[in-house]
Write an enzyme that holds these catalytic residues in place. Structure first.
Site, PDB file in Angstrom:
ATOM      1  N   SER A  75     133.852   9.819  39.941  1.00 46.08           N
ATOM      2  CA  SER A  75     132.679   9.882  39.091  1.00 46.08           C
ATOM      3  C   SER A  75     133.164   9.767  38.090  1.00 46.08           C
ATOM      4  O   SER A  75     134.144   9.162  37.607  1.00 46.08           O
ATOM      5  CB  SER A  75     132.025  11.213  38.756  1.00 46.08           C
ATOM      6  OG  SER A  75     132.872  12.329  38.315  1.00 46.08           O
ATOM      7  N   ASP A 124     129.842   7.758  41.728  1.00 43.99           N
ATOM      8  CA  ASP A 124     129.142   8.192  40.497  1.00 43.99           C
ATOM      9  C   ASP A 124     129.028   8.741  39.707  1.00 43.99           C
ATOM     10  O   ASP A 124     129.830   8.854  38.957  1.00 43.99           O
ATOM     11  CB  ASP A 124     130.245   9.771  41.381  1.00 43.99           C
ATOM     12  CG  ASP A 124     128.379  11.266  41.086  1.00 43.99           C
ATOM     13  OD1 ASP A 124     127.318  10.834  41.837  1.00 43.99           O
ATOM     14  OD2 ASP A 124     128.890  12.079  41.123  1.00 43.99           O
ATOM     15  N   HIS A 136     123.166  20.699  38.775  1.00 47.90           N
ATOM     16  CA  HIS A 136     124.761  20.305  38.572  1.00 47.90           C
ATOM     17  C   HIS A 136     125.689  21.478  38.393  1.00 47.90           C
ATOM     18  O   HIS A 136     125.127  22.707  37.356  1.00 47.90           O
ATOM     19  CB  HIS A 136     124.787  19.163  37.807  1.00 47.90           C
ATOM     20  CG  HIS A 136     124.813  17.993  38.301  1.00 47.90           C
ATOM     21  ND1 HIS A 136     123.365  17.426  37.652  1.00 47.90           N
ATOM     22  CD2 HIS A 136     124.690  17.640  39.448  1.00 47.90           C
ATOM     23  CE1 HIS A 136     123.150  15.987  38.018  1.00 47.90           C
ATOM     24  NE2 HIS A 136     123.696  15.898  39.504  1.00 47.90           N
ATOM     25  N   HIS A 194     121.026  15.729  44.373  1.00 46.59           N
ATOM     26  CA  HIS A 194     122.151  16.177  43.636  1.00 46.59           C
ATOM     27  C   HIS A 194     122.425  17.378  42.908  1.00 46.59           C
ATOM     28  O   HIS A 194     121.129  18.500  43.979  1.00 46.59           O
ATOM     29  CB  HIS A 194     121.996  14.811  42.540  1.00 46.59           C
ATOM     30  CG  HIS A 194     122.631  14.177  42.396  1.00 46.59           C
ATOM     31  ND1 HIS A 194     122.690  13.073  41.145  1.00 46.59           N
ATOM     32  CD2 HIS A 194     122.586  12.719  43.836  1.00 46.59           C
ATOM     33  CE1 HIS A 194     123.307  11.938  41.694  1.00 46.59           C
ATOM     34  NE2 HIS A 194     123.405  12.048  43.321  1.00 46.59           N
ATOM     35  N   GLY A 195     123.717  18.012  43.211  1.00 52.13           N
ATOM     36  CA  GLY A 195     123.035  19.287  42.261  1.00 52.13           C
ATOM     37  C   GLY A 195     123.757  20.213  43.669  1.00 52.13           C
ATOM     38  O   GLY A 195     123.493  22.025  43.524  1.00 52.13           O
TER      39      GLY A 195
END
Length: 287
Positions: free
Chosen positions: A50, A83, A177, A205-206
């Site tokens: 990320s 990411d 997240h 996501h998350g």
């Protein structure tokens, strides 16, 4: 073996009806653990780095080189993915570092600006052979797609994909997240509706806050890439704490990092089974 293109892993997931596990790398031990778990599960895997991890290391190249070397030494298909990038400059650097895909995050931008910027970045990435994942976000910007209560509208998602040309879309369906407890409730009918409306793979996501049963149901409803980071970091940190508490005299980092690496590897293997329980070997030999 050489790095596997992210696009190839997602094609295999689409064809065989499972979700590719995408796990975030912060240190080299994370990459080693993720790959060990993938070998145990006989599954392809996506190593994600990320923008926050890049900031932590002071640059992309060192952690990317370490992750790339570890992936090439593995005997399972492994892809390298950038990411939540908000910088075009970082995306260009990822292309130079051999990444197979990038996630451009314009979710906090107003709709028109998100579309225009995502379209420009996608065009450039396609020229470089990179798959592009994007995030639609909440219309109007501000808090992004994973603010509690936000949901992605299927019609808007389809329009966004058509306008930008992206190859995968992260959608808001109830996860958030950085959750440290696994109690999120997913909107499964919405996932199914998005699957019908959107012609590219859907990304969750998350996922650290999503329990196993909901992850499996999301895959059955059409999710094809599942991102997990915080959950693994929690297990990693717990293992470090336990090792140091058991022997306060420890000074060799290898003695307390190795248990953390092992804990993450075991959980990655288990999660990959959750994401594809019906497939014995997901390494993609038929692709």
């Amino acid at each position: 073996m050489p790095l596997t293109p992210t696009a190839q892993i997602l094609r295999t997931a689409e064809r065989d009806g499972f979700a590719a596990g995408a796990f975030n790398v912060i240190q080299i031990e994370h990459a080693e653990a993720i790959l060990a778990g993938a070998r145990q599960a006989k599954a392809p895997v996506i190593l994600q780095i990320s923008e926050n991890a890049v900031r932590y290391h002071g640059g992309l190249a060192p952690i990317a080189a370490a992750s790339r070397a570890a992936a090439r030494a593995a005997d399972v298909p492994a892809a390298l993915h950038l990411d939540h990038a908000t910088s075009f400059e970082l995306i260009r650097e990822a292309a130079a570092c051999g990444f197979g895909s990038v996630m451009y995050d314009g979710s906090r931008l107003p709709w028109a600006e998100n579309v225009a910027t995502t379209r420009e970045i996608t065009g450039w990435c396609h020229e470089q052979g990179l798959l592009v994942e994007a995030e639609l976000g909440e219309i109007g910007g501000k808090d992004g797609a994973h603010t509690p209560g936000v949901r992605t509208d299927p019609g808007e998602a389809a329009a966004f994909v058509a306008a930008t040309g992206v190859d995968a879309l992260a959608v808001a369906v109830g996860s958030s997240h950085a959750m440290t407890v696994r109690e999120a409730t997913l909107d499964l009918p919405l996932i199914a509706a998005l699957r019908e409306a959107v012609p590219v793979p859907l990304v969750l996501h998350g996922s650290s806050g999503v329990p196993d049963s909901a992850l499996a149901a999301a895959v059955a409803a059409g999710m094809r890439k599942v991102n997990i980071s915080t959950h693994l970091n929690r297990l990693y940190t717990e293992a470090v704490r336990e090792a140091l508490a058991a022997d306060p005299a420890l000074v060799d980092p290898r003695r307390w990092l190795a248990p953390a690496r092992d804990a993450v590897a075991a959980e990655v293997a288990r999660l990959l089974d959750v994401l594809a329980p019906q497939i014995e070997d997901r390494t993609g030999a038929r692709t």
